[in-house]
Motif scaffolding. Sequence first.
Motif, PDB file in Angstrom:
ATOM      1  N   LEU A 295       0.818  -1.209   0.000  1.00  0.00           N
ATOM      2  CA  LEU A 295       0.000   0.000   0.000  1.00  0.00           C
ATOM      3  C   LEU A 295       0.852   1.259   0.000  1.00  0.00           C
ATOM      4  CD1 LEU A 295      -2.615  -1.096   2.698  1.00  0.00           C
ATOM      5  CD2 LEU A 295      -2.882  -1.204   0.210  1.00  0.00           C
ATOM      6  N   ASP A 296       0.325   2.313  -0.634  1.00  0.00           N
ATOM      7  CA  ASP A 296       0.910   3.652  -0.559  1.00  0.00           C
ATOM      8  C   ASP A 296       0.074   4.482   0.402  1.00  0.00           C
ATOM      9  OD1 ASP A 296       3.069   3.318  -2.229  1.00  0.00           O
ATOM     10  OD2 ASP A 296       1.937   3.796  -4.034  1.00  0.00           O
ATOM     11  N   ASP A 297       0.407   5.743   0.532  1.00  0.00           N
ATOM     12  CA  ASP A 297      -0.395   6.652   1.348  1.00  0.00           C
ATOM     13  C   ASP A 297      -1.757   6.868   0.698  1.00  0.00           C
ATOM     14  OD1 ASP A 297       1.686   7.074   3.165  1.00  0.00           O
ATOM     15  OD2 ASP A 297       2.560   8.645   1.928  1.00  0.00           O
ATOM     16  N   GLY A 298      -2.785   7.054   1.543  1.00  0.00           N
ATOM     17  CA  GLY A 298      -4.071   7.517   1.028  1.00  0.00           C
ATOM     18  C   GLY A 298      -5.171   6.501   0.874  1.00  0.00           C
ATOM     19  N   ALA A 299      -4.896   5.191   1.022  1.00  0.00           N
ATOM     20  CA  ALA A 299      -5.964   4.188   0.909  1.00  0.00           C
ATOM     21  C   ALA A 299      -6.770   4.159   2.199  1.00  0.00           C
ATOM     22  CB  ALA A 299      -5.372   2.810   0.631  1.00  0.00           C
ATOM     23  N   CYS A 300      -8.093   3.944   2.077  1.00  0.00           N
ATOM     24  CA  CYS A 300      -8.960   3.859   3.254  1.00  0.00           C
ATOM     25  C   CYS A 300      -8.895   2.445   3.822  1.00  0.00           C
ATOM     26  CB  CYS A 300     -10.393   4.225   2.880  1.00  0.00           C
ATOM     27  SG  CYS A 300     -11.534   4.150   4.280  1.00  0.00           S
ATOM     28  N   LEU A 301      -8.487   2.325   5.074  1.00  0.00           N
ATOM     29  CA  LEU A 301      -8.330   1.015   5.707  1.00  0.00           C
ATOM     30  C   LEU A 301      -9.288   0.853   6.878  1.00  0.00           C
ATOM     31  CD1 LEU A 301      -4.424   0.674   5.889  1.00  0.00           C
ATOM     32  CD2 LEU A 301      -5.967  -0.137   4.096  1.00  0.00           C
ATOM     33  N   ILE A 302      -9.838  -0.364   7.004  1.00  0.00           N
ATOM     34  CA  ILE A 302     -10.586  -0.752   8.211  1.00  0.00           C
ATOM     35  C   ILE A 302      -9.610  -1.601   9.036  1.00  0.00           C
ATOM     36  CG2 ILE A 302     -12.727  -1.750   9.074  1.00  0.00           C
ATOM     37  CD1 ILE A 302     -13.137   0.445   6.946  1.00  0.00           C
ATOM     38  N   THR A 303      -9.278  -1.163  10.227  1.00  0.00           N
ATOM     39  CA  THR A 303      -8.228  -1.827  10.994  1.00  0.00           C
ATOM     40  C   THR A 303      -8.627  -1.950  12.466  1.00  0.00           C
ATOM     41  OG1 THR A 303      -7.040   0.163  11.727  1.00  0.00           O
ATOM     42  CG2 THR A 303      -6.549  -0.644   9.512  1.00  0.00           C
ATOM     43  N   ASN A 304      -7.846  -2.736  13.186  1.00  0.00           N
ATOM     44  CA  ASN A 304      -7.812  -2.591  14.634  1.00  0.00           C
ATOM     45  C   ASN A 304      -6.405  -2.117  14.992  1.00  0.00           C
ATOM     46  OD1 ASN A 304      -6.165  -4.902  14.561  1.00  0.00           O
ATOM     47  ND2 ASN A 304      -7.917  -6.275  14.892  1.00  0.00           N
ATOM     48  N   GLU A 305      -6.035  -2.179  16.230  1.00  0.00           N
ATOM     49  CA  GLU A 305      -4.732  -1.636  16.604  1.00  0.00           C
ATOM     50  C   GLU A 305      -3.588  -2.582  16.252  1.00  0.00           C
ATOM     51  OE1 GLU A 305      -5.156  -0.603  20.689  1.00  0.00           O
ATOM     52  OE2 GLU A 305      -6.135   1.311  20.238  1.00  0.00           O
ATOM     53  N   LYS A 306      -3.905  -3.788  15.753  1.00  0.00           N
ATOM     54  CA  LYS A 306      -2.863  -4.767  15.439  1.00  0.00           C
ATOM     55  C   LYS A 306      -2.704  -5.009  13.946  1.00  0.00           C
ATOM     56  CE  LYS A 306      -3.571  -7.380  19.731  1.00  0.00           C
ATOM     57  NZ  LYS A 306      -3.967  -8.709  20.283  1.00  0.00           N
ATOM     58  N   GLU A 307      -3.811  -5.069  13.200  1.00  0.00           N
ATOM     59  CA  GLU A 307      -3.726  -5.491  11.800  1.00  0.00           C
ATOM     60  C   GLU A 307      -4.812  -4.837  10.959  1.00  0.00           C
ATOM     61  OE1 GLU A 307      -4.269  -9.699  11.736  1.00  0.00           O
ATOM     62  OE2 GLU A 307      -6.085  -9.625  12.962  1.00  0.00           O
ATOM     63  N   ILE A 308      -4.647  -4.981   9.646  1.00  0.00           N
ATOM     64  CA  ILE A 308      -5.623  -4.444   8.687  1.00  0.00           C
ATOM     65  C   ILE A 308      -6.721  -5.483   8.472  1.00  0.00           C
ATOM     66  CG2 ILE A 308      -5.955  -3.626   6.324  1.00  0.00           C
ATOM     67  CD1 ILE A 308      -2.986  -2.802   6.334  1.00  0.00           C
ATOM     68  N   LEU A 309      -7.979  -5.038   8.624  1.00  0.00           N
ATOM     69  CA  LEU A 309      -9.121  -5.947   8.485  1.00  0.00           C
ATOM     70  C   LEU A 309      -9.744  -5.887   7.093  1.00  0.00           C
ATOM     71  CD1 LEU A 309     -10.855  -5.061  11.874  1.00  0.00           C
ATOM     72  CD2 LEU A 309      -9.179  -6.867  11.449  1.00  0.00           C
ATOM     73  N   GLY A 310      -9.575  -4.777   6.416  1.00  0.00           N
ATOM     74  CA  GLY A 310     -10.180  -4.648   5.095  1.00  0.00           C
ATOM     75  C   GLY A 310      -9.756  -3.366   4.412  1.00  0.00           C
ATOM     76  N   LEU A 311      -9.855  -3.351   3.081  1.00  0.00           N
ATOM     77  CA  LEU A 311      -9.595  -2.164   2.277  1.00  0.00           C
ATOM     78  C   LEU A 311     -10.959  -1.553   1.984  1.00  0.00           C
ATOM     79  CD1 LEU A 311      -7.352  -0.571   0.859  1.00  0.00           C
ATOM     80  CD2 LEU A 311      -7.605  -2.078  -1.110  1.00  0.00           C
ATOM     81  N   GLY A 312     -11.263  -0.446   2.685  1.00  0.00           N
ATOM     82  CA  GLY A 312     -12.600   0.125   2.689  1.00  0.00           C
ATOM     83  C   GLY A 312     -13.203   0.318   1.316  1.00  0.00           C
ATOM     84  N   GLY A 313     -14.396  -0.278   1.097  1.00  0.00           N
ATOM     85  CA  GLY A 313     -15.114  -0.120  -0.147  1.00  0.00           C
ATOM     86  C   GLY A 313     -14.574  -0.921  -1.307  1.00  0.00           C
ATOM     87  N   VAL A 314     -13.507  -1.712  -1.091  1.00  0.00           N
ATOM     88  CA  VAL A 314     -12.886  -2.451  -2.187  1.00  0.00           C
ATOM     89  C   VAL A 314     -12.927  -3.953  -1.939  1.00  0.00           C
ATOM     90  CG1 VAL A 314     -10.792  -2.764  -3.573  1.00  0.00           C
ATOM     91  CG2 VAL A 314     -11.377  -0.500  -2.706  1.00  0.00           C
ATOM     92  N   ILE A 315     -12.279  -4.409  -0.856  1.00  0.00           N
ATOM     93  CA  ILE A 315     -12.211  -5.847  -0.588  1.00  0.00           C
ATOM     94  C   ILE A 315     -11.888  -6.069   0.888  1.00  0.00           C
ATOM     95  CG2 ILE A 315      -9.740  -6.073  -1.138  1.00  0.00           C
ATOM     96  CD1 ILE A 315     -10.431  -8.774  -2.495  1.00  0.00           C
ATOM     97  N   GLY A 316     -12.413  -7.157   1.437  1.00  0.00           N
ATOM     98  CA  GLY A 316     -12.155  -7.496   2.830  1.00  0.00           C
ATOM     99  C   GLY A 316     -10.831  -8.220   3.003  1.00  0.00           C
ATOM    100  N   GLY A 317     -10.423  -8.375   4.261  1.00  0.00           N
ATOM    101  CA  GLY A 317      -9.174  -9.054   4.578  1.00  0.00           C
ATOM    102  C   GLY A 317      -9.400 -10.537   4.849  1.00  0.00           C
ATOM    103  N   ALA A 318      -8.391 -11.347   4.518  1.00  0.00           N
ATOM    104  CA  ALA A 318      -8.502 -12.793   4.711  1.00  0.00           C
ATOM    105  C   ALA A 318      -8.518 -13.145   6.195  1.00  0.00           C
ATOM    106  CB  ALA A 318      -7.341 -13.499   4.012  1.00  0.00           C
ATOM    107  N   ASN A 319      -7.844 -12.320   7.020  1.00  0.00           N
ATOM    108  CA  ASN A 319      -7.726 -12.646   8.446  1.00  0.00           C
ATOM    109  C   ASN A 319      -9.000 -12.380   9.244  1.00  0.00           C
ATOM    110  OD1 ASN A 319      -7.609  -9.901   8.214  1.00  0.00           O
ATOM    111  ND2 ASN A 319      -5.647  -9.642   9.249  1.00  0.00           N
ATOM    112  N   SER A 320     -10.009 -11.714   8.621  1.00  0.00           N
ATOM    113  CA  SER A 320     -11.261 -11.451   9.348  1.00  0.00           C
ATOM    114  C   SER A 320     -12.464 -12.016   8.593  1.00  0.00           C
ATOM    115  CB  SER A 320     -11.438  -9.942   9.540  1.00  0.00           C
ATOM    116  OG  SER A 320     -11.479  -9.286   8.282  1.00  0.00           O
ATOM    117  N   SER A 321     -12.205 -12.959   7.677  1.00  0.00           N
ATOM    118  CA  SER A 321     -13.261 -13.435   6.786  1.00  0.00           C
ATOM    119  C   SER A 321     -14.252 -14.358   7.489  1.00  0.00           C
ATOM    120  CB  SER A 321     -12.634 -14.165   5.592  1.00  0.00           C
ATOM    121  OG  SER A 321     -11.920 -15.293   6.036  1.00  0.00           O
TER     122      SER A 321
END
Length: 797
Positions: A295-321
Motif C-alpha cells: 500500500l501507498d499513502d491515502g488508501a482507506c483502511l478498516i483496521t484494529n490496533e494490530k492489523e488491517i481488516l479490510g480495504l474500505g469499499g474495495v475488498i475485505g481481509g482474509a484474516n477477518s473473513s
Amino acid sequence: MKITSSWLKDHLKTNVNLEKIISTLNNIGLEVESVGAEDKSNFFLVAKIIKAEKHPNADKLKLCDVDIGSGKIQKVVCGASNARDGLLTVYAGPGAIIPKNQLKIKVTNIRGVDSYGMLCSESELGLSNESEGITELNSKKFNVGNSYFKNNSEPAIDISITPNRSDCLGIRGIARDLSAAGLGKLIDLEEIKLKTNIKNPFKVVIQSNSGCSSFAHCYIEGIKNTESPKWLKDKLISVGMNPISTVVDITNYIMLDLNRPLHAYDADKIDKKVIVRSSKKGEKFFALDKNNYPLDDGACLITNEKEILGLGGVIGGANSSISLESKNIFLESAVFNPVKISKIAKKLGINSDAKFRFERGVDPNIMEYGLKLAAKIIQKLCGGKISNFVTTGESNFKNRQIKFSAEKFEKIIGNKISSTNIKKILNNLGFNFKEIKNIYLIKVPTWRPDINEEVDVVEELIRILGYDKIQLIKPGVDSPKNILTVKQKLHRFAQRSIANKGYMETITYSFTNSKIDTLFGLHNKNLLITNPISNDLDTLRSSIFSNLLIHIKNNIHRNFEDQKIFECGPVFFGSKPGEQISVIGGIQIGKIYRKNWLEKDKDVDIFEIKDCVYKTLIELGIDEQELSIIQEAESCYHPGRSGKFYLNSNKELPLANFGEINPKIIKDIDIKNGLIFGFQIFLNNIPVIDKKNTTKKIKYLVSNFQKIERDFAFIIDKKFEAEKIINILLNVDRKLIKKIRIFDVFQGGNIEKNKRSIALNLLIQSQDKTLNDQEIEELSKKIIQTMQKSFDATLRS
C-alpha cells in the motif's frame, strides 16, 4: 448489471412480459446487451464411480472408471480423498466450463494417463464453499446419466449501465425507472422492526482524511452460518453470482437488490475497537483473494490496533473473513469517498463488485436501512441475537436543490411539456418539489448524484417522456455564414492535398507510448498521463511520428511492405492549455512502384518526400519564390538527409521539415524493412492567404514566339545552395527567363577542393517578339555578371 424479471417484480408491481420490459429499458436509456440463461445441463451429468484405484505414476491421485449413463466407461483422474467405488457424484465432460473459476474442461494428460473430464466438488459447482472432496449425491434422488443442472433458469437481462447511473446498479433503481416509464407501480420498501436485545460491544473511530464519512455497524451473536436456502441461491445464480454461505450471500443479495454494499467480519477474529484510517506507505494487506497488496499513502483502511481488516469499499481481509464456523459477526455499512476508492483499486488492480458501485456513487441515506435489512434476514436464516445499531460520523445527508422551469425544457428540446407530465415524472423518479409560478424547486434524491443542473432535469423528463416525442426540425438549405474558419479550411485542404498524393489518412489517439515518444528528443516528462487508458498509451505525444511509426510496424507485421500514411492532429510541448501545435505528418516506406514490363523497382528516397512537401506548400497558397529550403537536421532525421522549408528565409518559423527517419530510432523501434522517410508540415505556421488572392485565377499566357535554350557551366563555392542560385538568376529578367534547370553537378578533378561545377539550362522566351542575337547575347552577359557578383563564380570553359 444482470437482473431477472421475477427479481424485478419484488420491487415493481406489473404484469408486463419480458419483451415489454426489454423494450422499455432500451427506450429510457438502459441499454439491454443480452438476454438469456446459461445452459449447464448438457455438460454436468450425474455419474457413478465403478472403480477407483491408485494412479500408476502419482501417490495422491486416483484413476477412476466412471459410468455417465452412455454405456461407455470414462477414465477420469481425480485427487479427491473421498473418490471411491460406488460413489454417486457430478461429472463435467470436455467442453464444460466450471462455474467457480470459468475453467474450460478438455481431455488432459495427467502423469501419463489421459483424463476425460473432471469429478466436481460443491465449491467448483458454485454450490457452497466445500472443496475438500467431490460432491456426494443421494442415489434415491439422482439417476446416473441425468443432467445435474436442470435447464429451467430464468433468462437474465444484462443491462449496460452508464457510469452516471449508479442508482441502477441495484434492482430497485431499475424498477423505479420502469415505474416512471409507466410499466407498473413501485412497491414501497418494507418497514424494518428488529428486537435488539444485546449491547453492541464494538467501538468505531473514524480518523480525519480516511476517505470514510460515515460508518454504521451492528453485532450479531450466536448465529449458525450454513449453506444458503434455495431461494437465495437461485437469485444469485440467476444473475451469475456463485453462492458461498448464508451470511456472505445475504450481503451480496442486499448489494444487488438495493445497490448497498455491505461487509461482514468474523467478530471473534477482530478486536472490539475498529479504526478507520488512511494507509501509510510500506504497509501490506492480505486480502480475501489470497493476494498480499503493498500500500501507498491515502488508501482507506478498516483496521484494529494490530492489523488491517479490510480495504474500505474495495475488498475485505482474509484474516477477518466469514466461514461456516463463524458464530458471531460484525456487520458494516459505510460511505466511502468515490475518488479514493477508484484510485487505490486501479493502482492495485482490484475490480470488486463493491468497488464498482462505490466509485460511481452509493446512496448514503440507505446505509442504515441496508444494514438493518441484512441483519433481519441473517437472524431469520441463521438465528442469533442482534445488538443495537451504531452510526459513527455523518448521518444527515442533505438533498441537492435545483430550480427548473418548463421554458428551459422547451428551449432545449423544442417541444412543450405539460405541468401534469412534469409532476408525474418527477414524483415517480422520487424527486420532491414545490411549484411557485411555473418554477419548480426540486429536491434531488441522494441516490441520484448525477443530477446537478437544470439541464439534467430536462434530460430526465425527455428520457421518460420518450425521445420519439422530439419533433424533427429540418435545417435551412443555405447557411448565411461560413461554418468553418479560414484556418479550419486551410487544415482540411492540407489533408486533401496529402491524400491526393497517395497517402492514406490514419486517426490515432493524441497520447502515445512514452518510451517511443522519448526517441524523438522532444519528450516532456510533464506530459505523462496520471490515469492512462493503458500502459502503452501513457503520455501526450510530442511528435506526430510516435504513433505513425507504431502503426507502420504493425502494418509490416501484416505483410504491408509499401506504405504511405499520414495524420493531422495536435502535438504537445507543455502541460498547460494551449501549449500545442497542429501538425500534418506523413511516413513513407518501401518502393514508389514495383518492377513491371516498362520500369524497374524504384525505392522511396529523400527527393520523393521533398517533392510531396514542396507541392503541398504551393497548393496551400504560398508563392514558390518565397519558399526557402536549407539542409538542417532535426534529431528525428538522418543528419545528412533532411531539410527544412521556411518563408522568406525566416528561420524562426519553419513551415515544414522532411527527411530520412534517424536510423537509431528505427533500430530502437525494431523496424527492419529498409529506410523510412517522413515529413511534418506545421499548420499553425502557414500564413492565412487573403481570400481574394486564393480565389483569383492567374491568367495562363502562351507565347507565339520562338523559345531559346542556353547552357552555362559555372565553378562556384560549395556553400551556395541551388535554390538560391535559381532565384537570383530568375530575377535577372523575369519576362524573358521562363525556367532554370540544373542538369549537372561535378566536383573533383582539376576543380578546387571547396568548389564545384554547376551546369544550368535556361529557357528564354519573349511574349512580344522574336529575340535577336544581340538581345540574347546581352541577357547572357547579365547572367554571367550576376553569377560573378552574387557568388564569385567563374564561367567554366
